[in-house]
Design an enzyme around this catalytic site. Structure first.
Site, mmCIF file in Angstrom:
data_model
loop_
_atom_site.group_PDB
_atom_site.id
_atom_site.type_symbol
_atom_site.label_atom_id
_atom_site.label_comp_id
_atom_site.label_asym_id
_atom_site.label_seq_id
_atom_site.Cartn_x
_atom_site.Cartn_y
_atom_site.Cartn_z
ATOM 1 N N SER A 107 -11.480 -1.019 15.129
ATOM 2 C CA SER A 107 -10.329 -1.068 14.205
ATOM 3 C C SER A 107 -10.113 -2.478 13.667
ATOM 4 O O SER A 107 -9.126 -2.735 12.996
ATOM 5 C CB SER A 107 -9.058 -0.594 14.924
ATOM 6 O OG SER A 107 -8.755 -1.439 16.015
ATOM 7 N N ASN A 136 -1.922 -1.131 24.784
ATOM 8 C CA ASN A 136 -0.961 -0.150 24.270
ATOM 9 C C ASN A 136 0.396 -0.764 23.966
ATOM 10 O O ASN A 136 1.008 -0.476 22.927
ATOM 11 C CB ASN A 136 -0.806 1.004 25.259
ATOM 12 C CG ASN A 136 -2.103 1.768 25.446
ATOM 13 O OD1 ASN A 136 -3.085 1.479 24.756
ATOM 14 N ND2 ASN A 136 -2.133 2.713 26.362
ATOM 15 N N THR A 157 20.176 13.966 -20.762
ATOM 16 C CA THR A 157 20.081 14.906 -19.645
ATOM 17 C C THR A 157 19.105 15.968 -20.135
ATOM 18 O O THR A 157 19.057 16.245 -21.342
ATOM 19 C CB THR A 157 21.432 15.572 -19.294
ATOM 20 O OG1 THR A 157 21.888 16.287 -20.444
ATOM 21 C CG2 THR A 157 22.494 14.575 -18.874
ATOM 22 N N HIS A 158 18.306 16.501 -19.251
ATOM 23 C CA HIS A 158 17.248 17.462 -19.634
ATOM 24 C C HIS A 158 16.324 16.873 -20.685
ATOM 25 O O HIS A 158 15.741 17.592 -21.490
ATOM 26 C CB HIS A 158 17.835 18.783 -20.170
ATOM 27 C CG HIS A 158 18.929 19.337 -19.337
ATOM 28 N ND1 HIS A 158 18.728 20.204 -18.302
ATOM 29 C CD2 HIS A 158 20.275 19.095 -19.365
ATOM 30 C CE1 HIS A 158 19.880 20.505 -17.733
ATOM 31 N NE2 HIS A 158 20.838 19.818 -18.357
ATOM 32 N N SER A 164 -8.110 0.104 -26.299
ATOM 33 C CA SER A 164 -9.031 1.234 -26.157
ATOM 34 C C SER A 164 -10.419 0.785 -26.587
ATOM 35 O O SER A 164 -10.563 -0.033 -27.496
ATOM 36 C CB SER A 164 -8.548 2.397 -27.026
ATOM 37 O OG SER A 164 -9.630 3.244 -27.357
ATOM 38 N N LYS A 208 -5.118 0.718 -30.559
ATOM 39 C CA LYS A 208 -4.365 1.078 -29.359
ATOM 40 C C LYS A 208 -3.828 -0.094 -28.557
ATOM 41 O O LYS A 208 -4.469 -1.117 -28.397
ATOM 42 C CB LYS A 208 -5.267 1.904 -28.438
ATOM 43 C CG LYS A 208 -5.543 3.286 -28.959
ATOM 44 C CD LYS A 208 -4.362 4.200 -28.768
ATOM 45 C CE LYS A 208 -4.621 5.100 -27.587
ATOM 46 N NZ LYS A 208 -3.437 5.899 -27.304
ATOM 47 N N ASN A 229 -2.013 0.210 -24.919
ATOM 48 C CA ASN A 229 -1.619 1.248 -23.960
ATOM 49 C C ASN A 229 -0.797 0.702 -22.789
ATOM 50 O O ASN A 229 -1.036 -0.412 -22.328
ATOM 51 C CB ASN A 229 -2.874 1.938 -23.407
ATOM 52 C CG ASN A 229 -3.589 2.748 -24.478
ATOM 53 O OD1 ASN A 229 -2.953 3.281 -25.387
ATOM 54 N ND2 ASN A 229 -4.899 2.814 -24.377
ATOM 55 N N GLU A 287 1.433 3.308 -16.159
ATOM 56 C CA GLU A 287 0.738 4.542 -15.752
ATOM 57 C C GLU A 287 0.095 4.396 -14.378
ATOM 58 O O GLU A 287 0.115 5.317 -13.564
ATOM 59 C CB GLU A 287 -0.333 4.903 -16.779
ATOM 60 C CG GLU A 287 0.243 5.311 -18.119
ATOM 61 C CD GLU A 287 -0.847 5.470 -19.165
ATOM 62 O OE1 GLU A 287 -1.040 6.579 -19.646
ATOM 63 O OE2 GLU A 287 -1.506 4.471 -19.502
ATOM 64 N N TYR A 301 0.480 7.106 25.075
ATOM 65 C CA TYR A 301 -0.438 6.620 24.048
ATOM 66 C C TYR A 301 -1.624 7.562 23.886
ATOM 67 O O TYR A 301 -2.189 8.048 24.869
ATOM 68 C CB TYR A 301 -0.958 5.211 24.410
ATOM 69 C CG TYR A 301 -1.954 4.678 23.388
ATOM 70 C CD1 TYR A 301 -1.531 4.053 22.223
ATOM 71 C CD2 TYR A 301 -3.336 4.857 23.576
ATOM 72 C CE1 TYR A 301 -2.443 3.598 21.269
ATOM 73 C CE2 TYR A 301 -4.247 4.409 22.634
ATOM 74 C CZ TYR A 301 -3.793 3.776 21.483
ATOM 75 O OH TYR A 301 -4.687 3.340 20.541
ATOM 76 N N GLN A 323 -4.222 4.844 16.726
ATOM 77 C CA GLN A 323 -4.893 3.718 16.077
ATOM 78 C C GLN A 323 -4.928 3.940 14.564
ATOM 79 O O GLN A 323 -4.993 2.991 13.794
ATOM 80 C CB GLN A 323 -6.324 3.580 16.617
ATOM 81 C CG GLN A 323 -7.140 2.511 15.933
ATOM 82 C CD GLN A 323 -8.420 2.200 16.688
ATOM 83 O OE1 GLN A 323 -8.382 1.741 17.811
ATOM 84 N NE2 GLN A 323 -9.552 2.484 16.070
ATOM 85 N N LYS A 336 -2.345 2.364 11.320
ATOM 86 C CA LYS A 336 -2.278 1.105 10.575
ATOM 87 C C LYS A 336 -2.776 1.220 9.138
ATOM 88 O O LYS A 336 -2.182 0.659 8.223
ATOM 89 C CB LYS A 336 -3.034 0.015 11.340
ATOM 90 C CG LYS A 336 -2.207 -0.480 12.520
ATOM 91 C CD LYS A 336 -2.993 -1.301 13.501
ATOM 92 C CE LYS A 336 -3.785 -0.490 14.484
ATOM 93 N NZ LYS A 336 -2.995 0.462 15.288
HETATM 94 N N1 ARG Z 1 -6.766 -0.487 18.591
HETATM 95 C C1 ARG Z 1 -5.830 0.228 19.357
HETATM 96 C C2 ARG Z 1 -4.725 0.824 18.471
HETATM 97 O O1 ARG Z 1 -4.556 0.343 17.409
HETATM 98 C C3 ARG Z 1 -5.198 -0.653 20.357
HETATM 99 C C4 ARG Z 1 -4.794 0.056 21.576
HETATM 100 C C5 ARG Z 1 -6.016 0.501 22.286
HETATM 101 N N2 ARG Z 1 -5.667 1.148 23.472
HETATM 102 C C6 ARG Z 1 -6.528 1.923 24.123
HETATM 103 N N3 ARG Z 1 -6.100 2.459 25.173
HETATM 104 N N4 ARG Z 1 -7.729 2.152 23.679
HETATM 105 O O2 ARG Z 1 -4.076 1.754 18.823
#
Ligand code: ARG
Length: 477
Positions: free
Chosen positions: A33, A120, A165-166, A287, A293, A295, A300, A327, A332, A335
């Protein structure tokens, strides 16, 4: 040693001891990760410094080791910032990279940094620290946009614009009133972020893998050192909770929804048909085939990127929905959506602000827009209400006048008094004073209404909010 390259010994996964064989290269690639969590390096180091200080102060490790760890972490932080140290992407995650680099640098004491800690509780801490760091930056962008809308509004207190409105002509308002409406939605967005920040203001560190620690950790001291108002009350919940990822992404979705709706208006207003706004050349595109054009691609794209942000919210909600305590590695995956939604909203806020700041408003076209569409029909009814007629009856009278005007292909104010009198004897010569678009706007002086006096008050309220929020966030730095 080449910077950013971990030595063999420390390079192995933090958990390798139990295994006879190393993991398959494809397995490592699948589970890593670090490409995503590297952005929390600074937060991870801050957390580890606080943890190491506490380990020293409680006597869990020696003060000498504690200060070696702190110095080592500070040097890693400095070198990462200067570019002297680069991330080694063969590490499993940012925690592994920093711990391994620390041990590379300071030897044995480095192996003590993880005492009484699990990744964790570490990741939960990092995410909270990261959000506490970047959300105020996002709020700064929201406040800047509100401020710019107020500035444009201040210059357009008298600029008449049809209200819809509308998507049909309804009643006249002013450009100032319209822009303030958007500003209030952004004020709510800002409040929501402040509110969500309150809920992450507790340190999860010391919750361990799930069941706390048998070592005499001082969780409160770590929390204080890191600027949290307290500690989380349940170790299982601390490592399993990702509500904040969902809550912030939900806040981002609302911001993005507001930007998207506003962008929709910009796109409409920039059409030849509306021609209310002229976007600057810097924030427009052309364009490849149609030479004429210009734009509104940026509006958008903001509208288009809204799907991504909503998608990330759905991603997070779905990822969490089946997870038992505590956990689970699924988490993971929190993120990428959180960061992606944050980045999208952040860049959309920047771009939207540039676009709106540099646009030209075609005031006369907007004012002309108030001429057609019988925007003043309600005011004919209100005129009669002031003369004692029940509103429902007055509504019918005004509707009759509108019908006559439609038949004559003219505006209400083009009808002569006799024609008005055919609808109601109560209508006199003074009707014309009450039904100009400007009169219709100025008479609407209820709180929150579009009269220039009331909108001026709104702008003052908005400015006050911007100033006090800016001061508060400066005070926290
Ligand atoms: N990379 C893990 C996460 O973002 C960190 C925690 C990992 N914990 C584990 N027991 N493998 O969740």
């Amino acid at each position: 040693m080449k910077h950013g390259t971990l030595t063999k010994d420390n390079h192995a996964a933090l958990w390798h001891g139990r295994f006879k064989e190393g993991p398959d290269a494809a397995a490592v690639e699948f589970e890593t990760s670090i490409y995503v969590d590297e952005r929390m390096a600074e937060d991870d180091i801050r957390g580890s410094i606080a943890h190491a200080k506490m380990l020293g102060n409680t006597g869990i490790i020696s003060q000498a080791d504690s200060s070696k760890i702190v110095k080592g972490l500070e040097s890693i932080s400095k070198d990462l910032k200067s570019g002297k140290l680069s991330i080694d992407y063969s590490a499993e995650d940012i925690h592994s990279f920093i711990e391994a680099t620390l041990t590379d640098r300071i030897g044995e004491p480095g192996k003590k940094v993880h005492t009484g800690r699990s990744r964790n509780d570490q990741i939960a801490l990092d995410e909270r620290l990261y959000l506490k760091r970047v959300i105020p930056e996002l709020q700064g962008k929201l406040l800047k946009l509100i401020d710019i809308l107020c500035d444009i509004a201040s210059k357009n207190l008298d600029t008449l614009i049809p209200g819809f409105t509308h998507m049909q002509h309804a009643q006249p308002v002013t450009l100032a009133h319209h822009l303030c409406a958007w500003a209030w939605s952004l004020v709510r967005d800002n409040e929501r972020l402040t509110d969500a920040l309150k809920r992450i203001d507790l340190s999860p560190l010391g919750s361990g893998a799930l069941a706390g620690s048998g070592l005499p950790l001082d969780r409160e001291a770590v929390a204080k050192e890191l600027g949290f108002s307290g500690v989380t009350p349940n170790s299982l919940d601390s490592v399993s909770d990702r509500d904040y990822c969902i809550e912030f992404t939900s806040c981002f979705s609302l911001i993005q929804m507001h930007l998207s709706r506003f962008s929709e208006e910009i796109v409409l207003w920039a059409t030849t048909e509306f021609n209310f706004i002229e976007l600057s050349e810097k924030w427009s595109t052309g364009s490849s085939i149609m030479p004429q054009k210009k734009n509104p691609d940026f509006a958008e794209l903001i509208r288009g990127r809204t799907g991504k942000v909503y998608g990330q919210l759905t991603n997070l909600l779905t990822m969490m929905k089946g997870l038992p305590l505590s956990y689970d590695r699924d988490m993971q995956e929190d993120k990428e959506p959180l960061f992606n939604a944050f980045d999208t909203v952040s860049s959309c806020l920047n771009v939207f602000t540039y676009m709106i700041e540099s646009a030209k408003w075609n005031k006369s076209v907007m004012e002309q827009g108030c001429e057609g569409g019988y925007l003043n029909a309600t005011d004919v009814a209100d005129y009669l209400v002031r003369k004692g007629l029940p509103f429902r009856t007055a509504h019918g009278v005004s509707a009759k006048a509108v019908r006559i005007a439609i038949e004559n292909n003219c505006k209400l104010e083009d009808l002569c008094v006799e024609e008005f009198k055919m609808c109601s004897e109560l209508i006199d010569e003074d009707i014309y004073d009450y039904i100009t678009p400007r009169a219709c706007v100025e008479v609407r002086s209820t709180t929150g209404g579009p009269s220039s006096k009331k909108v001026k008050q709104q702008i003052m309220m908005l400015k006050k909010i911007v100033n006090s929020c800016t001061k508060k966030s400066a005070g926290k730095k």
